[in-house]
Design a protein around this motif. Structure first.
Motif, PDB file in Angstrom:
ATOM      1  N   LEU A 182       9.232   6.558  -3.928  1.00  0.00           N
ATOM      2  CA  LEU A 182       9.625   7.638  -4.835  1.00  0.00           C
ATOM      3  C   LEU A 182      11.139   7.748  -4.945  1.00  0.00           C
ATOM      4  O   LEU A 182      11.649   8.650  -5.584  1.00  0.00           O
ATOM      5  CB  LEU A 182       9.039   8.968  -4.348  1.00  0.00           C
ATOM      6  N   LEU A 235      10.836   9.990  -0.655  1.00  0.00           N
ATOM      7  CA  LEU A 235      11.310  11.160  -1.403  1.00  0.00           C
ATOM      8  C   LEU A 235      12.552  11.728  -0.720  1.00  0.00           C
ATOM      9  O   LEU A 235      13.531  12.101  -1.373  1.00  0.00           O
ATOM     10  CB  LEU A 235      10.200  12.220  -1.472  1.00  0.00           C
ATOM     11  N   GLY A 236      12.524  11.791   0.619  1.00  0.00           N
ATOM     12  CA  GLY A 236      13.700  12.232   1.358  1.00  0.00           C
ATOM     13  C   GLY A 236      14.869  11.290   1.109  1.00  0.00           C
ATOM     14  O   GLY A 236      15.996  11.717   0.865  1.00  0.00           O
ATOM     15  N   ALA A 237      14.563   9.978   1.129  1.00  0.00           N
ATOM     16  CA  ALA A 237      15.621   8.990   0.889  1.00  0.00           C
ATOM     17  C   ALA A 237      16.210   9.152  -0.505  1.00  0.00           C
ATOM     18  O   ALA A 237      17.406   8.944  -0.704  1.00  0.00           O
ATOM     19  CB  ALA A 237      15.059   7.580   1.064  1.00  0.00           C
ATOM     20  N   GLY A 275       0.791  -1.230   0.000  1.00  0.00           N
ATOM     21  CA  GLY A 275       0.000   0.000   0.000  1.00  0.00           C
ATOM     22  C   GLY A 275       0.822   1.277   0.000  1.00  0.00           C
ATOM     23  O   GLY A 275       0.278   2.357   0.191  1.00  0.00           O
ATOM     24  N   ASP A 276       2.125   1.176  -0.196  1.00  0.00           N
ATOM     25  CA  ASP A 276       2.966   2.379  -0.235  1.00  0.00           C
ATOM     26  C   ASP A 276       3.457   2.617  -1.655  1.00  0.00           C
ATOM     27  O   ASP A 276       3.180   1.831  -2.557  1.00  0.00           O
ATOM     28  CB  ASP A 276       4.174   2.212   0.691  1.00  0.00           C
ATOM     29  N   ILE A 277       4.217   3.690  -1.820  1.00  0.00           N
ATOM     30  CA  ILE A 277       4.856   3.953  -3.104  1.00  0.00           C
ATOM     31  C   ILE A 277       6.280   4.408  -2.817  1.00  0.00           C
ATOM     32  O   ILE A 277       6.514   5.170  -1.871  1.00  0.00           O
ATOM     33  CB  ILE A 277       4.091   5.030  -3.903  1.00  0.00           C
ATOM     34  N   LEU A 288       5.279   6.942   9.317  1.00  0.00           N
ATOM     35  CA  LEU A 288       5.652   8.013   8.406  1.00  0.00           C
ATOM     36  C   LEU A 288       4.879   7.842   7.106  1.00  0.00           C
ATOM     37  O   LEU A 288       4.598   6.731   6.697  1.00  0.00           O
ATOM     38  CB  LEU A 288       7.144   7.939   8.080  1.00  0.00           C
ATOM     39  N   PRO A 289       4.559   8.948   6.455  1.00  0.00           N
ATOM     40  CA  PRO A 289       4.021   8.811   5.104  1.00  0.00           C
ATOM     41  C   PRO A 289       5.139   8.329   4.197  1.00  0.00           C
ATOM     42  O   PRO A 289       6.186   8.979   4.101  1.00  0.00           O
ATOM     43  CB  PRO A 289       3.566  10.229   4.747  1.00  0.00           C
ATOM     44  N   ILE A 297       5.512   8.301   1.130  1.00  0.00           N
ATOM     45  CA  ILE A 297       5.875   9.205   0.036  1.00  0.00           C
ATOM     46  C   ILE A 297       7.004  10.127   0.451  1.00  0.00           C
ATOM     47  O   ILE A 297       8.018  10.247  -0.224  1.00  0.00           O
ATOM     48  CB  ILE A 297       4.704  10.148  -0.340  1.00  0.00           C
ATOM     49  N   VAL A 298       6.812  10.811   1.575  1.00  0.00           N
ATOM     50  CA  VAL A 298       7.798  11.805   1.985  1.00  0.00           C
ATOM     51  C   VAL A 298       9.085  11.123   2.416  1.00  0.00           C
ATOM     52  O   VAL A 298      10.186  11.584   2.104  1.00  0.00           O
ATOM     53  CB  VAL A 298       7.238  12.689   3.115  1.00  0.00           C
ATOM     54  N   ALA A 299       8.947   9.998   3.119  1.00  0.00           N
ATOM     55  CA  ALA A 299      10.138   9.302   3.586  1.00  0.00           C
ATOM     56  C   ALA A 299      10.982   8.836   2.402  1.00  0.00           C
ATOM     57  O   ALA A 299      12.202   9.011   2.389  1.00  0.00           O
ATOM     58  CB  ALA A 299       9.741   8.115   4.460  1.00  0.00           C
TER      59      ALA A 299
END
Lengths: 355, 842
Positions: free
Chosen positions: B598, B652-654, B594-596, B645-646, B648-650
């Motif tokens: 990025l 994207l930060g990674a 269920g995650d993505i 954590l969301p 997406i943001v995690a």
């Protein structure tokens, strides 16, 4: 009351103030970063703060739009902003082509492109039900292609001199861009509190279903945030082109993570429903200062990237994530014929089952 | 209460040690509501206890306590004579002690096949031959529990009817070998009559195995037929207990409606029907006639100004749907079946999900619906808002609270008063209330009705659904719904508790009688069974379409350029698509939960530059760093899970971390791929070109892990219904973290292949793989909702995407359009799917 308990009370009050006003951290962080830059460069000057504030203004424009999208909840996020920035900057520069006469057209093109992308985002997400991450990313790639195609067919223009002059100018000794950013921040902050639409937006972020049952037009509100975000990104692209006196490909790229980072750093909830415009602007300033600090410390561009990424993940870790996202995930997996026989205000037992 | 439980104990003459399960004086408080209050319940082996009571009586919570799903605040629990340490009690421990629950909310993973759901529950027992064993076990369990059910172990649960899903769930619980306590929470509400008969037989079998059974139900017939003892619960405690043989149906109805045995908790609030001056001349606010929609059948209801109209019925009779349909009629035109005259406001009893704005103080919660009235030109007038708040806070008499206090600090009753005031404050003509007094104390209930009554006096109206018959007595008229149809309209002297309950149960009995053999009848016969078996397996398969699309693409390319299908052409075509194939498989693992991700493109870039630098010069360091990358991915997954954590943001930060590291390792484009890597990649096999072989191996590996292993089943189950997985006793942290780990591993492989293909390094060259991998996963037939992934389709989707690039260049399209085409494909595929879904539902 003993002294120690009085101190405890005082601390508790301060604690609650900091939770209620998380933007203080961003401002505090900015100050520390500014001092650190001074130490590293061995030169304290208000000038460095002004330059950084100007650079932070562009980020603030984008981040305020990003914040509005995030406030609406439902996993709302706008990943198309970097492409809109580049598209608006490039295309409007091409239209203006260094002429003051075409300034109006240029502005219209920049904001109009933002409007088109925003509408597409809204249509794709609210109409087709695509998740915001993927919807805005896909639309962003369409915008990216548009830039590439435009760039390969048109000569690279330049912003009108009047725009460049205005953007770089000062008013009462303070850079105009900074003033615009401050006014915009205050306007967005007040708007979320005192406009009907603003209040409804915050409500949608806290609980989509509760808002809908309270008569809030959820779709209209969310669509509005995507429009606002894209138009603000278009505005950022326009001013960025004016400030640099040119537009180049990929110029919007740093703003994708940074705009989300500024929102997170500012203390808004990433799951939506509670946002602070002042915090977001402060987060933009802080992030810009940190990047400057890393530059002044002669760190590699690579290490700077690593630092930015880790900073944002670290802040997320401290602030805790979107419980909202989890609730949605659970909501999806629940497809019982009726609600659980748990009192409405009960702590979710399912949540307790997860570590 | 305890004295009553003693009576039951004495009457059954069994010592404490012999109880299969002994719940002793447990309590559970959620926030300010006591869901279970000092409740005891004991069941002897081979006995069946029926638990009945109104909604919110705490029946389900009591069962959750017994099954370890909710920790009890106080009390003791003994299972099989051994005391349970409540502080460490968990669903897994409950399973080990032999406690199995059939939940009211189905707890199957709908994306999994029937036998895979058995695997989730019983998969710990062995590893080798697990799938075959589970298939056998599920088939045997279904045949034992519901002979002739026609449910194939291979069926995907989402394709089964609600009744069939319920049957699977019951069969699964009963098939537990060490079953000691069986808890059935409303098992029959979805079952047709003939299956209820089979359930009766099943319970007899279970009873003869010495299993203790707790049966929660709304149907009195079943209580009388199936149980040895009856317990009636209300407000978290038992209010009445008896041996079933000692009561009659009429007595039970009387007890349920408070005729005897009940202490009436609250006085009837309100003033009763208003003086009927000129009822006929009143404005008709709502007129529903012949409404058939969803569960509703030919509903005819009307509400006039000044009236409070009640809706009553057993849970799930269509009350909620009726209320929602009326509320949504503000925006949606139903023609003559639903006429609405005036404004509508809505109050939900589910405060947490549908009522409160928890981050706002009382003031914000109060004014939201009325803001348009309190504003001029879209700007809220402060003075108007303040006077509105003052007015309502005074009227509500919410004590000890100022407008700036957090709403969450109020008691449930006061919270509900605020929600109701929000609706009343809009001055809407019709206020709809959906079980508004759920979990609210009696005094506040009275006040709530007083507020409604007062607004009715001002010419407005209320339409209220309540599970509490007492409250509805304060209405002017009450419609009784059963199975989606209005079966009675009561008013005046007719409006009594007894009549309400009797009408609702009468309707239920009619329904029972009318539900005949509706369940599936499957013919048996050699060829036909084979055909139907194939059909069952193929139904809902998502991979054929993407695979066919790939073949079509290849055919089109062949027509455009005849070298395409030659060995070298294929080598080149498929070879260049392999990195994307692997990246898509990596992304698939993240999408499955269920995650993505990025950051995938940046990871590929990092692996690429490590490949052309460290891996060439110092293979050990290079290999170690790649292993570290996979470990960091697992850590990221764990953080996303633990700190919520969301993703997406995690990620994207990674992605910035990956990109930054890559730029540090190799600031400019260049480097050299290790010779051995290129050698491996350009091996020549007879007959099949290597890239084709590698693609097939990648697809097979992804498919095997995702579709054939226990881990894959749990992964997909987690994406669909994480609660079910954790209730079955699995570590969701390990599952989420491993999913990210697999993504990292396949990402590393993709980066290595990318290095072999490009033979040089570029930190940011692989950025486009992020969106491309997501697109491949989606066009391959997977869904973003989690749990719905199709490895073969994903691989086909990845190949298709690469071929699109080739096709565009063959057609002479500007390469700048490539990204746009890929984005458009994604949007179009999703648009098509959402369209198809709309067509299917309408």
């Amino acid at each position: 009351m003993s002294t120690s308990s009085r101190i405890e009370t005082a601390w508790a009050k301060r604690g609650s103030f900091l939770t209620r006003a998380p933007w203080v951290w961003a401002i505090l962080g900015s100050l520390i970063a500014w001092v650190a830059i001074g130490v590293v460069t061995q030169r304290f000057s208000l000038g460095s703060l002004t330059i950084n504030a100007t650079a932070a203004s562009f980020l603030a424009f984008v981040a305020l739009g990003q914040m509005l999208v995030i406030t609406g909840g439902g996993g709302g996020i706008d990943l198309s902003v970097p492409f809109v920035i580049t598209l608006s900057a490039y295309w409007s520069s091409g239209v203006m082509n260094g002429s003051n006469a075409r300034l109006g057209t240029g502005i219209a093109v920049a904001l109009g492109l933002g409007l088109v992308v925003g509408l597409t985002n809204a249509a794709v997400i609210l109409g087709l039900g695509m998740p915001p991450i993927v919807g805005t990313l896909a639309v962003g790639f369409l915008a990216d292609s548009a830039v590439n195609v435009y760039a390969s067919h048109a000569t690279q223009g330049a912003p009108s001199p009047a725009l460049a002059e205005f953007v770089r100018g000062t008013f009462l000794g303070i850079p105009r861009l900074v003033e615009i950013a401050v006014v915009l921040t205050i306007a967005v902050g007040l708007g979320m509190r005192w406009l009907v639409r603003g209040r409804q937006l915050v409500a949608v972020g806290q609980g989509e279903q509760a808002a809908r049952l309270s008569g809030v037009p959820v779709g209209v509100i969310r669509a509005g945030t995507y429009l606002a975000s894209s138009v603000l990104a278009g505005f950022a692209g326009l001013t960025l082109a004016g400030y640099n006196n040119s537009a180049f490909l990929n110029m919007g790229r740093p703003y994708q993570l940074a705009s989300i980072g500024a929102v997170v750093l500012g203390g808004s909830l990433i799951a939506g429903g509670r946002s602070t415009a002042v915090g977001t602007a402060g987060g933009a300033l802080f992030l810009t200062l940190v990047l400057t600090l890393m530059q002044s410390s002669k760190l590699d561009i690579g290490i700077q990237n690593v630092g930015e990424g880790i900073l944002i993940i670290a802040v997320l870790l401290v602030a805790g994530g979107g419980a909202g996202a989890e609730a949605r995930r659970r909501g999806r997996s629940r497809r019982g014929r009726r609600g659980a026989e748990v009192p409405a205000d009960a702590a979710d037992p399912a949540g307790g089952a997860r570590p | 209460m305890s004295s009553e439980s003693e009576t039951v104990r004495e009457s059954t003459e069994i010592g404490v040690a012999a109880w299969a399960i002994d719940v002793d004086r447990v309590s559970k408080t959620f926030g300010v509501t006591k869901a279970v209050n000092d409740m005891s319940l004991s069941v002897a082996p081979g006995h069946v206890v029926g638990v009945i009571g109104p909604n919110g009586a705490g029946k389900s919570t009591l069962m959750r306590l017994a099954a370890g799903e909710v920790p009890a605040d106080t009390g003791r629990l003994t299972i099989g004579g051994e005391p349970v340490d409540l502080s460490r009690f968990s669903p897994r421990l409950a399973h080990e002690r032999g406690v199995r629950t059939v939940h009211q909310e189905l707890s199957l993973c709908t994306n999994l096949r029937v036998f895979e759901n058995f695997l989730v529950e019983f998969g710990r027992e062995r590893r080798v031959g697990l799938r075959a064993a589970m298939k056998e076990r599920s088939a045997a369990a279904l045949e034992l529990a519901f002979p002739g059910s026609g449910i194939s172990p291979d069926s995907e649960v989402s394709r089964l009817s609600l009744a069939q899903q319920q049957m699977v769930e019951i069969a699964r619980a009963v098939s537990s070998a060490d079953l000691r306590v069986l808890i059935l929470d409303e098992p029959t509400s979805a079952l047709p009559a003939d299956r209820v008969e089979q359930l009766r037989d099943l319970l007899a079998t279970v009873r003869s195995r010495g299993v203790a059974t707790v049966l929660i139900t709304h149907r009195l017939t079943e209580v009388l037929d199936l149980t040895d003892n009856v317990v009636v619960m209300r407000n978290g405690s038992a209010v009445w207990r008896s041996a079933t043989a000692d009561v009659t149906r009429e007595q039970l109805v009387a007890i349920m409606s408070g005729g005897s045995g009940f202490e009436v908790a609250e006085a009837t609030p309100g003033t009763g029907p208003e003086a009927d001056d000129g009822t006929t001349g009143r404005r008709r606010l709502l007129e529903v006639s012949g409404l058939t929609r969803g569960p509703l059948r030919d509903v005819k209801v009307h509400v006039d100004a000044g009236e409070i109209v009640g809706i009553y019925g057993l849970e799930g009779s269509g009350q909620r749907e009726l209320l929602r349909t009326v509320f949504d009629a503000r925006r949606r035109d139903h023609g003559s079946t639903l006429r609405l005259d005036g404004e509508v406001a809505f109050v939900s009893g589910d405060r947490r999900r549908e009522g409160l704005f928890p981050l706002w103080p009382i003031a914000g919660n109060l004014t939201l619906s009325s803001l348009p009235r309190l504003a001029r030109g879209g700007v809220i007038r402060r003075a108007s808002e303040n006077s509105f708040i003052d007015h309502w806070l005074t009227r509500l008499a919410v004590k000890t609270a100022g407008p700036d206090d957090p709403i969450t600090a109020l008691s449930g009753g006061n919270q509900q008063k605020v929600v109701i005031a929000r609706a009343l404050g809009t001055e809407a003509d019709l206020v709809i209330l959906d079980d508004p007094t759920r979990g609210v104390d009696p005094r506040t209930k009275g006040e709530v009705f007083e507020l409604l009554r007062e607004s009715a006096r001002h010419g407005r109206a209320g339409l209220i659904y309540s599970t509490e018959e007492l409250e509805l007595l304060a209405c002017d008229r009450v419609y009784v719904l059963s199975a989606g149809a209005v079966v009675a309209e009561l008013s005046g002297d007719q409006l009594t508790r007894e009549n309400l309950v009797a009408a609702a149960f009468r309707g239920q009995r009619q329904l029972d009688a009318s539900t005949t053999l509706a369940s599936g009848v499957t013919p048996a016969g050699g060829l036909r069974r084979l055909a139907s078996g194939v059909r069952t397996r193929m139904r809902g398969q998502r991979w054929p379409v993407p695979v066919v699309v790939v073949l079509i693409m290849l055919a089109v390319l062949q027509m455009l350029n005849h070298d395409v299908l030659a060995s070298d052409g294929l080598n080149l075509l498929i070879g260049s698509s392999l990195p994307l194939v692997l990246a898509a498989i990596a992304q698939m693992f993240v999408v499955a939960v269920g995650d993505i991700d990025l950051g995938l493109g940046s990871l590929l870039g990092l692996v690429n530059v490590i490949g052309v630098t460290w891996l060439t010069k110092n293979p050990v360091l290079g290999a170690l760093s790649l292993v570290a990358a996979v470990l960091v991915y697992m850590l990221l997954g764990a953080l996303v899970h633990l700190r919520r954590l969301p993703a997406i943001v995690a990620t994207l930060g990674a992605s910035f971390v990956w990109l930054g590291l890559a730029l540090t390792v190799l600031p400019t484009v260049g480097g050299e791929a290790p010779a051995w890597l290129i050698d491996i990649y350009s091996l020549r096999f007879p007959l099949v070109p290597e890239p084709v072989l590698l693609t097939a191996v990648a697809a097979a590996t992804g498919w095997w892990v995702m579709m054939r292993t226990r881990f894959g089943v749990l992964l997909r189950g987690f994406g669909n219904n994480s609660v079910a997985i954790s209730t079955a006793g699995w570590s969701t942290l390990a599952i989420r973290s491993s999913a990210f780990g697999f993504a990292g591993a396949f990402g590393v492989l993709a980066g290595l292949v990318l290095t072999a293909v490009t033979t040089s390094g570029d930190a940011s060259a692989a950025q486009s793989y992020t969106l491309l991998s997501v697109t491949a996963v989606i066009i391959g037939g997977s869904e973003f909702v989690g749990g719905v992934v199709e490895p073969v389709g994903v691989v086909a989707g990845a190949v298709t995407l690469s071929l699109v690039g080739v096709l565009l260049s063959l057609l002479g399209v500007d390469p700048n359009f490539t990204a746009a085409v890929e984005g458009l494909i994604l949007i179009l595929v999703l648009a098509g799917r959402s369209l198809a879904r709309k067509v299917r539902t309408s």
